[in-house]
Scaffold this motif. Structure first.
Motif, PDB file in Angstrom:
ATOM      1  N   HIS A 124    -120.515 143.785  -0.494  1.00  0.00           N
ATOM      2  CA  HIS A 124    -119.424 144.296   0.334  1.00  0.00           C
ATOM      3  C   HIS A 124    -118.504 145.187  -0.485  1.00  0.00           C
ATOM      4  N   SER A 125    -117.929 146.194   0.176  1.00  0.00           N
ATOM      5  CA  SER A 125    -117.041 147.139  -0.500  1.00  0.00           C
ATOM      6  C   SER A 125    -115.829 146.442  -1.113  1.00  0.00           C
ATOM      7  N   ARG A 126    -115.438 145.297  -0.554  1.00  0.00           N
ATOM      8  CA  ARG A 126    -114.275 144.573  -1.099  1.00  0.00           C
ATOM      9  C   ARG A 126    -114.526 144.108  -2.524  1.00  0.00           C
ATOM     10  N   PHE A 127    -115.780 143.869  -2.882  1.00  0.00           N
ATOM     11  CA  PHE A 127    -116.104 143.332  -4.199  1.00  0.00           C
ATOM     12  C   PHE A 127    -116.821 144.356  -5.074  1.00  0.00           C
ATOM     13  N   ASN A 128    -116.708 145.629  -4.703  1.00  0.00           N
ATOM     14  CA  ASN A 128    -117.396 146.668  -5.453  1.00  0.00           C
ATOM     15  C   ASN A 128    -116.914 146.743  -6.904  1.00  0.00           C
ATOM     16  N   ALA A 129    -115.630 146.472  -7.131  1.00  0.00           N
ATOM     17  CA  ALA A 129    -115.069 146.543  -8.484  1.00  0.00           C
ATOM     18  C   ALA A 129    -114.890 145.177  -9.127  1.00  0.00           C
ATOM     19  N   ASP A 130    -115.300 144.112  -8.464  1.00  0.00           N
ATOM     20  CA  ASP A 130    -115.163 142.765  -9.021  1.00  0.00           C
ATOM     21  C   ASP A 130    -116.053 142.635 -10.249  1.00  0.00           C
ATOM     22  N   PRO A 131    -115.501 142.317 -11.434  1.00  0.00           N
ATOM     23  CA  PRO A 131    -116.301 142.299 -12.667  1.00  0.00           C
ATOM     24  C   PRO A 131    -117.526 141.389 -12.602  1.00  0.00           C
ATOM     25  N   ALA A 132    -117.378 140.198 -11.993  1.00  0.00           N
ATOM     26  CA  ALA A 132    -118.523 139.285 -11.904  1.00  0.00           C
ATOM     27  C   ALA A 132    -119.611 139.873 -11.015  1.00  0.00           C
ATOM     28  N   ASN A 133    -119.203 140.476  -9.900  1.00  0.00           N
ATOM     29  CA  ASN A 133    -120.174 141.083  -8.996  1.00  0.00           C
ATOM     30  C   ASN A 133    -120.844 142.282  -9.658  1.00  0.00           C
ATOM     31  N   VAL A 134    -120.055 143.093 -10.351  1.00  0.00           N
ATOM     32  CA  VAL A 134    -120.607 144.252 -11.065  1.00  0.00           C
ATOM     33  C   VAL A 134    -121.630 143.789 -12.098  1.00  0.00           C
ATOM     34  N   TRP A 135    -121.278 142.724 -12.853  1.00  0.00           N
ATOM     35  CA  TRP A 135    -122.199 142.226 -13.881  1.00  0.00           C
ATOM     36  C   TRP A 135    -123.491 141.716 -13.256  1.00  0.00           C
ATOM     37  N   LEU A 136    -123.376 140.955 -12.167  1.00  0.00           N
ATOM     38  CA  LEU A 136    -124.565 140.406 -11.521  1.00  0.00           C
ATOM     39  C   LEU A 136    -125.448 141.518 -10.976  1.00  0.00           C
ATOM     40  N   ARG A 137    -124.843 142.517 -10.348  1.00  0.00           N
ATOM     41  CA  ARG A 137    -125.624 143.639  -9.822  1.00  0.00           C
ATOM     42  C   ARG A 137    -126.362 144.367 -10.938  1.00  0.00           C
ATOM     43  N   SER A 138    -125.681 144.564 -12.051  1.00  0.00           N
ATOM     44  CA  SER A 138    -126.313 145.245 -13.184  1.00  0.00           C
ATOM     45  C   SER A 138    -127.488 144.437 -13.725  1.00  0.00           C
ATOM     46  N   LEU A 139    -127.304 143.117 -13.796  1.00  0.00           N
ATOM     47  CA  LEU A 139    -128.379 142.246 -14.275  1.00  0.00           C
ATOM     48  C   LEU A 139    -129.592 142.333 -13.359  1.00  0.00           C
ATOM     49  N   ILE A 140    -129.364 142.278 -12.050  1.00  0.00           N
ATOM     50  CA  ILE A 140    -130.468 142.316 -11.091  1.00  0.00           C
ATOM     51  C   ILE A 140    -131.158 143.680 -11.112  1.00  0.00           C
ATOM     52  N   LYS A 141    -130.375 144.755 -11.180  1.00  0.00           N
ATOM     53  CA  LYS A 141    -130.972 146.093 -11.246  1.00  0.00           C
ATOM     54  C   LYS A 141    -131.832 146.237 -12.488  1.00  0.00           C
ATOM     55  N   GLU A 142    -131.305 145.817 -13.627  1.00  0.00           N
ATOM     56  CA  GLU A 142    -132.044 145.909 -14.892  1.00  0.00           C
ATOM     57  C   GLU A 142    -133.314 145.065 -14.851  1.00  0.00           C
ATOM     58  N   THR A 143    -133.245 143.913 -14.192  1.00  0.00           N
ATOM     59  CA  THR A 143    -134.385 143.003 -14.150  1.00  0.00           C
ATOM     60  C   THR A 143    -135.507 143.532 -13.278  1.00  0.00           C
ATOM     61  N   PHE A 144    -135.157 144.145 -12.129  1.00  0.00           N
ATOM     62  CA  PHE A 144    -136.179 144.438 -11.130  1.00  0.00           C
ATOM     63  C   PHE A 144    -136.487 145.919 -10.916  1.00  0.00           C
ATOM     64  N   GLU A 145    -135.792 146.831 -11.589  1.00  0.00           N
ATOM     65  CA  GLU A 145    -136.010 148.241 -11.275  1.00  0.00           C
ATOM     66  C   GLU A 145    -137.411 148.723 -11.655  1.00  0.00           C
ATOM     67  N   HIS A 146    -138.083 148.018 -12.569  1.00  0.00           N
ATOM     68  CA  HIS A 146    -139.447 148.396 -12.936  1.00  0.00           C
ATOM     69  C   HIS A 146    -140.458 147.325 -12.516  1.00  0.00           C
ATOM     70  N   TYR A 147    -140.105 146.549 -11.489  1.00  0.00           N
ATOM     71  CA  TYR A 147    -140.978 145.469 -11.010  1.00  0.00           C
ATOM     72  C   TYR A 147    -142.385 146.014 -10.756  1.00  0.00           C
ATOM     73  N   PRO A 148    -143.460 145.272 -11.130  1.00  0.00           N
ATOM     74  CA  PRO A 148    -143.476 143.885 -11.617  1.00  0.00           C
ATOM     75  C   PRO A 148    -143.338 143.735 -13.142  1.00  0.00           C
ATOM     76  N   ASP A 149    -142.981 144.818 -13.843  1.00  0.00           N
ATOM     77  CA  ASP A 149    -142.760 144.721 -15.278  1.00  0.00           C
ATOM     78  C   ASP A 149    -141.346 144.177 -15.505  1.00  0.00           C
ATOM     79  N   ILE A 150    -141.241 142.860 -15.701  1.00  0.00           N
ATOM     80  CA  ILE A 150    -139.945 142.198 -15.836  1.00  0.00           C
ATOM     81  C   ILE A 150    -139.619 142.054 -17.315  1.00  0.00           C
ATOM     82  N   PRO A 151    -138.491 142.637 -17.764  1.00  0.00           N
ATOM     83  CA  PRO A 151    -138.152 142.507 -19.196  1.00  0.00           C
ATOM     84  C   PRO A 151    -137.687 141.102 -19.529  1.00  0.00           C
TER      85      PRO A 151
END
Length: 309
Positions: A279-306
């Motif tokens: 949600h746009s309300r949590f776009n700048a929330d540090p915990a949400n930002v960190w989690l999104r970054s973790l998920i993007k980094e993990t799955f952007e090259h799926y199925p090659d999971i680092p």
């Protein structure tokens, strides 16, 4: 009655009980013991001079006064998270919180194993909770902070939600290994004549890839519609003449069971995107930002999971 008489930490307790409807789960959610949660509930009841929550077969159900207070308290907690806690930043190594993700049982099979592996190493005091909710309820859960992210194939994001593509997935058709009529391929005639299982969260045969079959004029003999992907291989094993078209990622998981195999569909279906939404309300929330970054980094090259660093 003055605000100085109310321990504001009790509002966090109230909010957790309102969401979880369980003293045990609410205690786990905010990281206190069940005894401490019960004591805090007694203090809330004394302050508001009302039971607030009553034990029922459906869990701890709010009283009318509890319902009335709930809307305001949830807004207060959401505002504090967004406007106060945000300023404190987020340190994954020391943070203690539960991340809540909206996903289907398919999403759990695809996302949770690698995500748990990375989260346990990078944020060892954080935990995960997965919830499956209808599409029309996702925006409300993300807006209120009840859920942090939604993961899956959501083609039309509700207003107020941001989305980010993680990876693309294709489709395969599952058949029983005991079905000797099907080899390494499936003809269009076989596909149209065989009874099929389709998965739909709404309970209606309206999966997104249905339109692709329609575009090719392919008819589907749908015998069963279910909201559960996990039931599919067991149903096909029990009734070997059934087939089902599912994302490739699930086909790979289910084939390991040894009871089903997958073949290409008789027509080439366009790939679909797996996305994360917030949600746009949590776009700048540090915990949400960190989690999104973790998920993007993990799955952007799926199925090659680092592996986690």
């Amino acid at each position: 009655m003055h605000i100085r008489d109310l321990d504001l930490n009790l509002l966090v307790v109230f909010d957790a009980l309102l969401r979880e409807r369980s003293v045990t789960r609410a205690a786990q959610d905010i990281g206190i013991t069940q005894g401490a949660m019960s004591h805090a509930l007694n203090r809330l009841r004394a302050f508001f001079e009302d039971p607030l929550f009553i034990k029922t077969p459906d869990g701890m159900t709010p009283t009318p006064k509890g319902e009335q207070l709930g809307a305001t308290i949830s807004e207060v907690i959401a505002a504090i998270r967004q406007n106060v806690v945000v300023e404190a930043g987020f340190d994954p190594l020391t943070a203690q919180r539960t991340f809540v993700l909206c996903m289907t049982d398919m999403g759990e099979l695809v996302f949770l194993p690698p995500l748990i592996r990375r989260l346990r190493k990078l944020a060892p005091r954080c935990t995960l909770r997965s919830v499956q909710v209808p599409l029309e309820q996702i925006e409300g859960m993300l807006s209120s902070g009840e859920a942090d992210l939604a993961l899956g194939s959501v083609h039309a994001a509700p207003e107020g939600l941001y989305q980010q593509q993680l990876f693309m997935h294709s489709f395969v058709t599952l058949v029983s290994v005991r079905n000797r009529k099907i080899g390494k391929t499936l003809t269009r005639a076989q596909f149209e004549s065989m009874p099929q299982i389709t998965v739909s969260l709404s309970g209606r045969a309206s999966a997104a890839y249905d339109s692709a079959f329609d575009a090719y004029g392919v008819k589907r003999n749908i015998y069963l519609t279910t909201p559960h992907f996990l039931a599919v291989p067991h149903l096909i094993d029990a009734q070997p003449d059934l087939i089902a078209t599912v994302p490739l990622e699930l086909g790979l998981v289910f084939a390991r069971l040894g009871t089903v195999k997958f073949v290409p569909p008789p027509v080439e279906l366009p790939p679909f995107a797996l996305r994360q939404l917030w949600h746009s309300r949590f776009n700048a929330d540090p915990a949400n930002v960190w989690l999104r970054s973790l998920i993007k980094e993990t799955f952007e090259h799926y199925p090659d999971i680092p592996e986690p660093p």
